[in-house]
Design an enzyme around this catalytic site. Structure first.
Site, PDB file in Angstrom:
ATOM      1  N   HIS A  66       5.784  -0.751  -2.901  1.00 10.27           N
ATOM      2  CA  HIS A  66       5.245  -0.077  -4.099  1.00 10.27           C
ATOM      3  C   HIS A  66       5.236   1.436  -3.953  1.00 10.27           C
ATOM      4  O   HIS A  66       4.520   2.126  -4.663  1.00 10.27           O
ATOM      5  CB  HIS A  66       3.833  -0.603  -4.404  1.00 10.27           C
ATOM      6  N   ALA A 105     -10.425  -7.981   7.685  1.00 14.04           N
ATOM      7  CA  ALA A 105      -9.150  -7.809   8.398  1.00 14.04           C
ATOM      8  C   ALA A 105      -9.368  -7.159   9.766  1.00 14.04           C
ATOM      9  O   ALA A 105      -8.670  -7.485  10.729  1.00 14.04           O
ATOM     10  CB  ALA A 105      -8.199  -6.962   7.554  1.00 14.04           C
ATOM     11  N   ASN A 114      -7.612 -12.980   4.810  1.00 14.85           N
ATOM     12  CA  ASN A 114      -8.181 -12.218   3.681  1.00 14.85           C
ATOM     13  C   ASN A 114      -9.692 -12.387   3.673  1.00 14.85           C
ATOM     14  O   ASN A 114     -10.223 -13.373   4.189  1.00 14.85           O
ATOM     15  CB  ASN A 114      -7.593 -12.741   2.358  1.00 14.85           C
ATOM     16  N   ASN A 135       0.832  -1.208   0.000  1.00  9.85           N
ATOM     17  CA  ASN A 135       0.000   0.000   0.000  1.00  9.85           C
ATOM     18  C   ASN A 135       0.863   1.252   0.000  1.00  9.85           C
ATOM     19  O   ASN A 135       1.928   1.296   0.607  1.00  9.85           O
ATOM     20  CB  ASN A 135      -0.922   0.010   1.219  1.00  9.85           C
TER      21      ASN A 135
HETATM   22  C1  BJW Z   1     -10.135  -7.595   2.263  1.00 10.04           C
HETATM   23  C2  BJW Z   1     -11.044  -6.675   2.750  1.00 10.04           C
HETATM   24  C3  BJW Z   1     -11.172  -6.617   4.140  1.00 10.04           C
HETATM   25  C4  BJW Z   1     -11.102  -6.512   0.620  1.00 10.04           C
HETATM   26  N1  BJW Z   1     -10.430  -7.420   4.908  1.00 10.04           N
HETATM   27  N2  BJW Z   1      -9.416  -8.394   3.047  1.00 10.04           N
HETATM   28  C5  BJW Z   1       3.052 -12.638 -15.649  1.00 10.04           C
HETATM   29  C6  BJW Z   1       3.336 -13.477 -14.580  1.00 10.04           C
HETATM   30  C7  BJW Z   1       3.982 -12.989 -13.454  1.00 10.04           C
HETATM   31  C8  BJW Z   1       4.342 -11.655 -13.360  1.00 10.04           C
HETATM   32  C9  BJW Z   1       4.057 -10.829 -14.416  1.00 10.04           C
HETATM   33  C10 BJW Z   1       3.431 -11.313 -15.542  1.00 10.04           C
HETATM   34  N3  BJW Z   1       3.286 -10.280 -16.409  1.00 10.04           N
HETATM   35  C11 BJW Z   1       3.791  -9.158 -15.833  1.00 10.04           C
HETATM   36  C12 BJW Z   1       4.266  -9.483 -14.613  1.00 10.04           C
HETATM   37  C13 BJW Z   1       4.893  -8.582 -13.626  1.00 10.04           C
HETATM   38  C14 BJW Z   1       3.890  -7.632 -13.009  1.00 10.04           C
HETATM   39  C15 BJW Z   1       2.646  -8.380 -12.550  1.00 10.04           C
HETATM   40  O1  BJW Z   1       2.601  -8.958 -11.474  1.00 10.04           O
HETATM   41  N4  BJW Z   1       1.593  -8.359 -13.352  1.00 10.04           N
HETATM   42  C16 BJW Z   1       0.370  -9.076 -13.003  1.00 10.04           C
HETATM   43  C17 BJW Z   1      -0.817  -8.304 -13.560  1.00 10.04           C
HETATM   44  C18 BJW Z   1       0.476 -10.490 -13.501  1.00 10.04           C
HETATM   45  N5  BJW Z   1       4.556  -7.044 -11.878  1.00 10.04           N
HETATM   46  C19 BJW Z   1       5.306  -5.952 -11.998  1.00 10.04           C
HETATM   47  O2  BJW Z   1       5.420  -5.357 -13.059  1.00 10.04           O
HETATM   48  C20 BJW Z   1       6.060  -5.518 -10.775  1.00 10.04           C
HETATM   49  N6  BJW Z   1       7.441  -5.387 -11.108  1.00 10.04           N
HETATM   50  C21 BJW Z   1       8.179  -6.407 -11.487  1.00 10.04           C
HETATM   51  O3  BJW Z   1       7.731  -7.557 -11.593  1.00 10.04           O
HETATM   52  O4  BJW Z   1       9.473  -6.065 -11.726  1.00 10.04           O
HETATM   53  C22 BJW Z   1      10.326  -7.078 -12.260  1.00 10.04           C
HETATM   54  C23 BJW Z   1      11.232  -7.578 -11.169  1.00 10.04           C
HETATM   55  C24 BJW Z   1      10.727  -8.139 -10.028  1.00 10.04           C
HETATM   56  C25 BJW Z   1      11.579  -8.657  -9.068  1.00 10.04           C
HETATM   57  C26 BJW Z   1      12.932  -8.597  -9.257  1.00 10.04           C
HETATM   58  C27 BJW Z   1      13.453  -8.029 -10.415  1.00 10.04           C
HETATM   59  C28 BJW Z   1      12.590  -7.530 -11.380  1.00 10.04           C
HETATM   60  C29 BJW Z   1       5.574  -4.181 -10.283  1.00 10.04           C
HETATM   61  C30 BJW Z   1       4.177  -4.245  -9.774  1.00 10.04           C
HETATM   62  C31 BJW Z   1       3.703  -2.858  -9.384  1.00 10.04           C
HETATM   63  C32 BJW Z   1       2.258  -2.861  -8.922  1.00 10.04           C
HETATM   64  N7  BJW Z   1       1.820  -1.518  -8.773  1.00 10.04           N
HETATM   65  C33 BJW Z   1       0.491  -1.260  -8.220  1.00 10.04           C
HETATM   66  C34 BJW Z   1       0.250   0.267  -8.241  1.00 10.04           C
HETATM   67  C35 BJW Z   1       1.088   0.919  -7.146  1.00 10.04           C
HETATM   68  C36 BJW Z   1       0.760   2.349  -6.957  1.00 10.04           C
HETATM   69  C37 BJW Z   1      -0.700   2.556  -6.633  1.00 10.04           C
HETATM   70  O5  BJW Z   1      -1.160   2.194  -5.539  1.00 10.04           O
HETATM   71  O6  BJW Z   1      -1.384   3.124  -7.480  1.00 10.04           O
HETATM   72  O7  BJW Z   1       0.416  -1.774  -6.887  1.00 10.04           O
HETATM   73  S1  BJW Z   1      -0.832  -2.138  -9.075  1.00 10.04           S
HETATM   74  C38 BJW Z   1      -1.765  -2.475  -7.622  1.00 10.04           C
HETATM   75  O8  BJW Z   1      -1.800  -3.906  -7.348  1.00 10.04           O
HETATM   76  C39 BJW Z   1      -0.958  -1.860  -6.465  1.00 10.04           C
HETATM   77  C40 BJW Z   1      -1.112  -2.888  -5.384  1.00 10.04           C
HETATM   78  O9  BJW Z   1      -0.112  -2.743  -4.405  1.00 10.04           O
HETATM   79  C41 BJW Z   1      -1.058  -4.186  -6.161  1.00 10.04           C
HETATM   80  C42 BJW Z   1      -1.637  -5.356  -5.425  1.00 10.04           C
HETATM   81  O10 BJW Z   1      -3.015  -5.171  -5.169  1.00 10.04           O
HETATM   82  P1  BJW Z   1      -3.616  -5.699  -3.787  1.00 10.04           P
HETATM   83  O11 BJW Z   1      -3.078  -4.924  -2.675  1.00 10.04           O
HETATM   84  O12 BJW Z   1      -3.501  -7.165  -3.713  1.00 10.04           O
HETATM   85  O13 BJW Z   1      -5.157  -5.237  -3.950  1.00 10.04           O
HETATM   86  P2  BJW Z   1      -6.363  -6.028  -4.647  1.00 10.04           P
HETATM   87  O14 BJW Z   1      -7.447  -5.056  -4.867  1.00 10.04           O
HETATM   88  O15 BJW Z   1      -5.913  -6.792  -5.826  1.00 10.04           O
HETATM   89  O16 BJW Z   1      -6.807  -7.105  -3.552  1.00 10.04           O
HETATM   90  C43 BJW Z   1      -7.393  -6.723  -2.328  1.00 10.04           C
HETATM   91  C44 BJW Z   1      -7.713  -7.984  -1.550  1.00 10.04           C
HETATM   92  O17 BJW Z   1      -8.212  -7.596  -0.273  1.00 10.04           O
HETATM   93  C45 BJW Z   1      -8.811  -8.852  -2.222  1.00 10.04           C
HETATM   94  O18 BJW Z   1      -8.410 -10.225  -2.175  1.00 10.04           O
HETATM   95  C46 BJW Z   1     -10.025  -8.632  -1.338  1.00 10.04           C
HETATM   96  O19 BJW Z   1     -10.859  -9.773  -1.236  1.00 10.04           O
HETATM   97  C47 BJW Z   1      -9.393  -8.348  -0.002  1.00 10.04           C
HETATM   98  N8  BJW Z   1     -10.218  -7.524   0.880  1.00 10.04           N
HETATM   99  N9  BJW Z   1     -11.652  -6.048   1.685  1.00 10.04           N
HETATM  100  C48 BJW Z   1      -9.575  -8.315   4.313  1.00 10.04           C
HETATM  101  N10 BJW Z   1     -12.040  -5.756   4.710  1.00 10.04           N
END
Ligand code: BJW
Length: 228
Positions: free
Chosen positions: A105, A215, A197, A88
């Site tokens: 992030h 949570a 979760n 976050n």
């Molecule tokens: C509750 C609740 C309650 C609700 N109680 N729970 C193919 C395969 C694998 C990887 C890749 C691929 N193609 C591309 C990639 C890489 C890519 C990636 O993962 N893409 C996917 C789409 C597949 N990743 C990247 O590009 C990353 N970089 C990278 O890989 O660099 C290469 C490298 C890595 C390591 C070493 C060397 C090189 C960068 C990723 C950047 C993500 N950025 C964002 C935006 C950040 C800024 C912003 O906030 O605007 O990050 S995107 C967005 O998603 C944000 C979040 O941090 C991230 C994760 O989301 P999160 O937190 O999980 O939220 P939700 O909404 O998805 O889930 C919420 C959950 O809470 C749900 O399950 C609900 O049920 C639950 N919930 N209420 C408890 N009350």
């Protein structure tokens, strides 16, 4: 016992911060690619700035919830044995009292200059392209990690995962890597793993144990169990 906690948008949901991928999520009306890639910022910087400006302004209207507070209480009890790694960009962990927090992030309240690479505490809007406090260039961007960029502090995170006895993932969908892979890394290094979760995440089957619910209820209960 060394504990690493990974948090995602779900931990802040009950504070009123929208998640990304739930039905009422942040991306309704904005696709991820519209706003969270370097290419989107090149193409439409004003739109991207306004998106982050709105979220930065909204921070002053939300408060930490019992889940953030429970993690701060856990740190009070175990000190350096706890590390919170958060995806976050809000500051709710810090406002609850946690001090050992890594923002992999980035952070809403920080600006990154594409000119001098400096980072600066930032409260204001950026859609008027303000000058960098360091070099004066109008090259500021939100200090956040977009798709295709390398998350922050990965060396420290993997070292902590290597040393962890317990890995707990809270409020994350497991859709975004490398964070989604931490459970497998922690397991491989020998940690017990727990998911807290609302619903089963994409990687729920990788965890030794999973508890599902809000949570704000699950995290205080887990901390009570651990400290009790
Ligand atoms: C509750 C609740 C309650 C609700 N109680 N729970 C193919 C395969 C694998 C990887 C890749 C691929 N193609 C591309 C990639 C890489 C890519 C990636 O993962 N893409 C996917 C789409 C597949 N990743 C990247 O590009 C990353 N970089 C990278 O890989 O660099 C290469 C490298 C890595 C390591 C070493 C060397 C090189 C960068 C990723 C950047 C993500 N950025 C964002 C935006 C950040 C800024 C912003 O906030 O605007 O990050 S995107 C967005 O998603 C944000 C979040 O941090 C991230 C994760 O989301 P999160 O937190 O999980 O939220 P939700 O909404 O998805 O889930 C919420 C959950 O809470 C749900 O399950 C609900 O049920 C639950 N919930 N209420 C408890 N009350």
């Amino acid at each position: 016992m060394n504990i690493v906690v990974l948090t995602g948008a779900g931990i802040s949901a009950e504070s009123g911060v929208p998640t990304f991928r739930d039905a009422d999520g942040l991306w309704e009306g904005h696709s991820v690619e519209d706003v969270a890639t370097p290419e989107a910022f090149e193409r439409q910087p004003t739109t991207v700035h306004r998106f982050y400006d709105a979220r930065r302004a909204a921070l002053s209207t939300v408060e930490p919830n019992p889940a953030h507070q429970a993690l701060a209480r856990l740190e009070d009890a175990v000190g350096d044995d706890l590390l919170v790694v958060t995806q976050n960009i809000d500051d709710l962990h810090e406002r609850a009292g946690s001090t050992r927090v890594l923002h992999m992030h980035g952070e809403l309240l920080s600006a990154l200059c594409r000119g001098c690479q400096g980072r600066f505490p930032w409260q204001d809007a950026m859609d008027d392209f303000p000058p960098c406090p360091g070099c004066g260039a109008t090259e500021l961007r939100p200090d956040v990690v977009w798709f295709g960029e390398v998350p922050y502090q990965l060396d420290r995170i993997f070292l902590a995962l290597e040393r962890a006895d317990l890995f707990v993932s809270i409020g994350t969908s497991g859709a975004v890597y490398p964070a989604a892979g931490f459970v497998q890394a922690a397991s491989a290094y020998g940690a017990r793993t727990l998911e807290l979760n609302l619903v089963p995440s994409e990687g729920t089957h990788f965890f030794d144990e999973a508890r599902h619910g809000p949570a704000g209820r699950l995290v205080p209960g887990w901390v009570d169990d651990l400290l009790g």
